[in-house]
Scaffold this motif. Structure first.
Motif, mmCIF file in Angstrom:
data_model
loop_
_atom_site.group_PDB
_atom_site.id
_atom_site.type_symbol
_atom_site.label_atom_id
_atom_site.label_comp_id
_atom_site.label_asym_id
_atom_site.label_seq_id
_atom_site.Cartn_x
_atom_site.Cartn_y
_atom_site.Cartn_z
ATOM 1 N N ASN A 271 0.827 -1.207 0.000
ATOM 2 C CA ASN A 271 0.000 0.000 0.000
ATOM 3 C C ASN A 271 0.867 1.265 0.000
ATOM 4 O O ASN A 271 0.717 2.151 0.844
ATOM 5 C CB ASN A 271 -0.922 -0.003 1.217
ATOM 6 C CG ASN A 271 -1.985 1.063 1.152
ATOM 7 O OD1 ASN A 271 -2.331 1.564 0.077
ATOM 8 N ND2 ASN A 271 -2.513 1.441 2.305
ATOM 9 N N LEU A 272 1.751 1.329 -0.941
ATOM 10 C CA LEU A 272 2.698 2.443 -1.003
ATOM 11 C C LEU A 272 2.001 3.766 -1.271
ATOM 12 O O LEU A 272 0.985 3.836 -1.989
ATOM 13 C CB LEU A 272 3.755 2.155 -2.067
ATOM 14 C CG LEU A 272 4.779 1.094 -1.655
ATOM 15 C CD1 LEU A 272 5.514 0.544 -2.860
ATOM 16 C CD2 LEU A 272 5.752 1.663 -0.645
ATOM 17 N N ARG A 273 2.566 4.814 -0.694
ATOM 18 C CA ARG A 273 2.033 6.171 -0.822
ATOM 19 C C ARG A 273 3.099 7.069 -1.439
ATOM 20 O O ARG A 273 4.299 6.744 -1.401
ATOM 21 C CB ARG A 273 1.638 6.711 0.543
ATOM 22 C CG ARG A 273 0.695 5.823 1.325
ATOM 23 C CD ARG A 273 0.629 6.250 2.778
ATOM 24 N NE ARG A 273 -0.264 5.398 3.570
ATOM 25 C CZ ARG A 273 -0.282 5.370 4.891
ATOM 26 N NH1 ARG A 273 0.511 6.178 5.577
ATOM 27 N NH2 ARG A 273 -1.117 4.564 5.528
ATOM 28 N N SER A 274 2.698 8.212 -1.931
ATOM 29 C CA SER A 274 3.673 9.120 -2.552
ATOM 30 C C SER A 274 4.739 9.552 -1.548
ATOM 31 O O SER A 274 5.901 9.757 -1.920
ATOM 32 C CB SER A 274 2.962 10.338 -3.128
ATOM 33 O OG SER A 274 2.237 11.019 -2.109
ATOM 34 N N GLU A 275 4.363 9.661 -0.291
ATOM 35 C CA GLU A 275 5.329 10.078 0.727
ATOM 36 C C GLU A 275 6.351 8.992 1.067
ATOM 37 O O GLU A 275 7.284 9.237 1.841
ATOM 38 C CB GLU A 275 4.617 10.532 2.011
ATOM 39 C CG GLU A 275 3.649 9.527 2.578
ATOM 40 C CD GLU A 275 2.214 9.796 2.158
ATOM 41 O OE1 GLU A 275 1.986 10.171 0.975
ATOM 42 O OE2 GLU A 275 1.315 9.629 3.006
ATOM 43 N N ASP A 276 6.200 7.813 0.507
ATOM 44 C CA ASP A 276 7.200 6.757 0.673
ATOM 45 C C ASP A 276 8.341 6.910 -0.334
ATOM 46 O O ASP A 276 9.314 6.146 -0.270
ATOM 47 C CB ASP A 276 6.556 5.378 0.500
ATOM 48 C CG ASP A 276 5.526 5.086 1.570
ATOM 49 O OD1 ASP A 276 4.487 4.468 1.243
ATOM 50 O OD2 ASP A 276 5.736 5.487 2.736
ATOM 51 N N THR A 277 8.236 7.850 -1.230
ATOM 52 C CA THR A 277 9.294 8.098 -2.202
ATOM 53 C C THR A 277 10.565 8.521 -1.485
ATOM 54 O O THR A 277 10.573 9.484 -0.721
ATOM 55 C CB THR A 277 8.863 9.196 -3.188
ATOM 56 O OG1 THR A 277 7.762 8.710 -3.962
ATOM 57 C CG2 THR A 277 10.017 9.566 -4.110
ATOM 58 N N ALA A 278 11.629 7.762 -1.714
ATOM 59 C CA ALA A 278 12.898 8.009 -1.018
ATOM 60 C C ALA A 278 13.945 7.038 -1.549
ATOM 61 O O ALA A 278 13.622 6.096 -2.283
ATOM 62 C CB ALA A 278 12.728 7.814 0.487
ATOM 63 N N VAL A 279 15.169 7.271 -1.131
ATOM 64 C CA VAL A 279 16.219 6.278 -1.316
ATOM 65 C C VAL A 279 16.219 5.388 -0.075
ATOM 66 O O VAL A 279 16.247 5.898 1.045
ATOM 67 C CB VAL A 279 17.595 6.930 -1.516
ATOM 68 C CG1 VAL A 279 18.666 5.857 -1.645
ATOM 69 C CG2 VAL A 279 17.588 7.834 -2.742
ATOM 70 N N TYR A 280 16.178 4.090 -0.288
ATOM 71 C CA TYR A 280 16.122 3.128 0.813
ATOM 72 C C TYR A 280 17.495 2.477 0.981
ATOM 73 O O TYR A 280 18.086 1.996 0.008
ATOM 74 C CB TYR A 280 15.056 2.079 0.534
ATOM 75 C CG TYR A 280 13.661 2.609 0.747
ATOM 76 C CD1 TYR A 280 13.115 3.545 -0.127
ATOM 77 C CD2 TYR A 280 12.898 2.205 1.845
ATOM 78 C CE1 TYR A 280 11.837 4.055 0.078
ATOM 79 C CE2 TYR A 280 11.625 2.716 2.053
ATOM 80 C CZ TYR A 280 11.101 3.641 1.173
ATOM 81 O OH TYR A 280 9.845 4.153 1.381
#
Length: 127
Positions: free
Chosen positions: A85-94
Motif C-alpha cells: 500500500n505504497l504512498r507518494s510520501e514513501d518516495t525516497a532512497v532506501y
C-alpha cells in the motif's frame, strides 16, 4: 570488509507493493541485526525497520508500520523489505544497514547503531 548492495527499487503506483533486497558480501551478517532506513530529498534519514540477528525480534518505524515486513535469509546473507500500500510520501532512497554490535537483543532504530551501509535503491511512488 562487508559490502551491502540494495536492489528492487523502482517506480510504482500508489497502492502498489514492492520488495527490496539487500545482498551482503565479504562477511557473514548472520550475527548482526540489520535494518532499513530511507531518506527523501531535504529530509533526515528515517528508520523503517530492523530485525534481530536470529529473526527473533523486529521493529518498525511509525511511517511504514503495518505496511511493511522485514525478513532475512541468513543462509544466503540476504535481508528483505516487503512494502505494501505504497504512498507518494514513501518516495525516497532506501538503505540497508548492518548493526555495530553482534548478538544484540533488541534491533535498534538509531542510525548511529549501524556502521555499514549500502548505496541505496530509489523508490518512487506516483499518484
Amino acid at each position: 570488509q562487508v559490502q551491502l548492495v540494495e536492489s528492487g527499487g523502482r517506480l510504482v503506483k500508489a497502492g502498489g507493493s514492492l520488495r527490496l533486497s539487500c545482498a551482503a558480501s565479504g562477511q557473514d551478517i548472520s550475527t548482526y541485526a540489520m535494518a532499513w532506513f530511507r531518506q527523501a530529498p531535504g529530509l533526515d534519514r528515517e528508520f523503517v525497520a530492523s530485525i534481530r540477528w536470529d529473526h527473533g525480534r523486529t521493529a518498525y518505524g511509525d511511517s511504514m508500520k503495518d505496511r511493511s515486513t522485514i525478513s532475512r535469509d541468513n543462509a544466503n546473507n540476504m535481508v528483505y523489505l516487503q512494502m505494501y500500500n505504497l504512498r507518494s510520501e514513501d518516495t525516497a532512497v532506501y538503505f540497508c544497514a548492518r548493526s555495530i554490535r553482534q548478538y544484540g537483543i533488541v534491533p535498534t532504530s538509531s542510525p548511529g547503531d549501524y556502521d555499514v551501509w549500502g548505496q541505496g535503491t530509489q523508490v518512487t511512488v506516483s499518484l
